[in-house]
Write an enzyme that holds these catalytic residues in place. Sequence first.
Site, PDB file in Angstrom:
ATOM      1  N   LYS A  88       3.045  -0.094 -59.185  1.00  0.00           N
ATOM      2  CA  LYS A  88       1.785  -0.566 -58.594  1.00  0.00           C
ATOM      3  C   LYS A  88       2.001  -1.621 -57.519  1.00  0.00           C
ATOM      4  O   LYS A  88       1.232  -1.712 -56.565  1.00  0.00           O
ATOM      5  CB  LYS A  88       0.827  -1.058 -59.669  1.00  0.00           C
ATOM      6  N   GLY A 117      -1.617   2.749 -67.588  1.00  0.00           N
ATOM      7  CA  GLY A 117      -0.636   3.348 -68.486  1.00  0.00           C
ATOM      8  C   GLY A 117      -1.083   4.713 -68.959  1.00  0.00           C
ATOM      9  O   GLY A 117      -1.330   5.617 -68.160  1.00  0.00           O
ATOM     10  N   LYS A 188      -3.380  -3.586 -59.245  1.00  0.00           N
ATOM     11  CA  LYS A 188      -4.068  -2.475 -59.893  1.00  0.00           C
ATOM     12  C   LYS A 188      -5.511  -2.339 -59.429  1.00  0.00           C
ATOM     13  O   LYS A 188      -5.994  -1.218 -59.206  1.00  0.00           O
ATOM     14  CB  LYS A 188      -4.011  -2.657 -61.407  1.00  0.00           C
ATOM     15  N   GLY A 286       3.815  -0.048 -71.694  1.00  0.00           N
ATOM     16  CA  GLY A 286       4.795   0.250 -72.725  1.00  0.00           C
ATOM     17  C   GLY A 286       5.579   1.510 -72.418  1.00  0.00           C
ATOM     18  O   GLY A 286       5.203   2.312 -71.555  1.00  0.00           O
TER      19      GLY A 286
END
Length: 385
Positions: A88, A117, A188, A286
């Site tokens: 990003k 994500g 973002k 993650g």
Amino acid sequence: MIIGLLGLGTIGSGIYEHLLKRDDIRVKRILELLRHPGLEHLETSDYNEILNDPEIDTVVELIGGMEPAHTFTIQALKAGKNVVSANKLMFSHHMEEILTLAREMGVQYRYDASVGGSIPFLHNLMRHRSADRLVGISGIVNGTTNLILDVMQTEGRGFGDVLAEAQKQGYAEANPSADVDGIDAECKIAIASTVAYQRYVRPEDVDTEGIRNINAGDIIHFKQQGKVCRLLANSVLNGNGSVCAWVEPTLVAADSTEAAVHMNNNTISVTGEYFGVQTFQGQGAGKDPTAFAVELGLRDILEGVPARMNPIPSGYASVDNRIVRHRYYLRTKAHPGVPVEEKLGPCGDKASAYITESMTVRDMHDLAKALRESDPGLFFAGIRD
């Protein structure tokens, strides 16, 4: 599909493990400086071995950062290879160049994994935009800061202590600046706003405040106000066609959707003129959640899904952060210098906490910059009434 994988870190190792279970996508080469037992036959430290390999049709860029990620991406697109990325930071600063080049070369640049994500946010944002006029985005888009704020407010622990544990557990980087200073969320919201409003929104036009200076005294005041603090990324399409885009700690009602998002989870809402408000929630970061999103981008290319994520926005947005306004919580040693609705009282180390009268986003961020010349530890948070 035959891919070249750039980076075998947390996300890179995740996507490699995912693709081992597939027989329609094969990793031929991995760009990696460190050697991993059993993968020596795939690993290389020379990007040209990937770039000049005619069998490799797609590059997965997971090295992160600005460079060499930007250079490698441009080279891959010019070589006629698709690129899938979760980067990003780099993409938000080079959106026009990358999307235009991908279109010119007849290849795809898929960045679905760069925001949210595993949450299918950008994918659905593009679909929604095709049938409605989108007018707002708001949410928790950084899992690290949400974890820190959540633990501080539920367990009564200090910022430094919680950050250190987050770093130990792998939720926060050794240098946590991108997260705690709001830079990750800034990138973002710039990307999401560009997709939603079809005008490029530059990260540098987003007014951004992080959570680095929050302390225990602030949290006591939040609870007295019946509020919970979350770091929110926001943008609004104004009536005059301009965009307001900002990232800041925000005090929300204790029974709000955001207050119920705990630990490292994310939640993002989009507002349309026809469908109203829709909210997406789940794991925003993650190893496996992000690898899942990268794999979806690969599948879309493989299965010939139209390049919905490769639109070419029409120019740059006019960003005007003096249209949206709300009250603020302000803790400072300095005189606030603006009309206040209420003085909440002392807040440690000779500072006082205040509730300001309603003021614009830009005015508050400008005020904070000015006051920090004498009070670098100042903290403020927007108040959502």
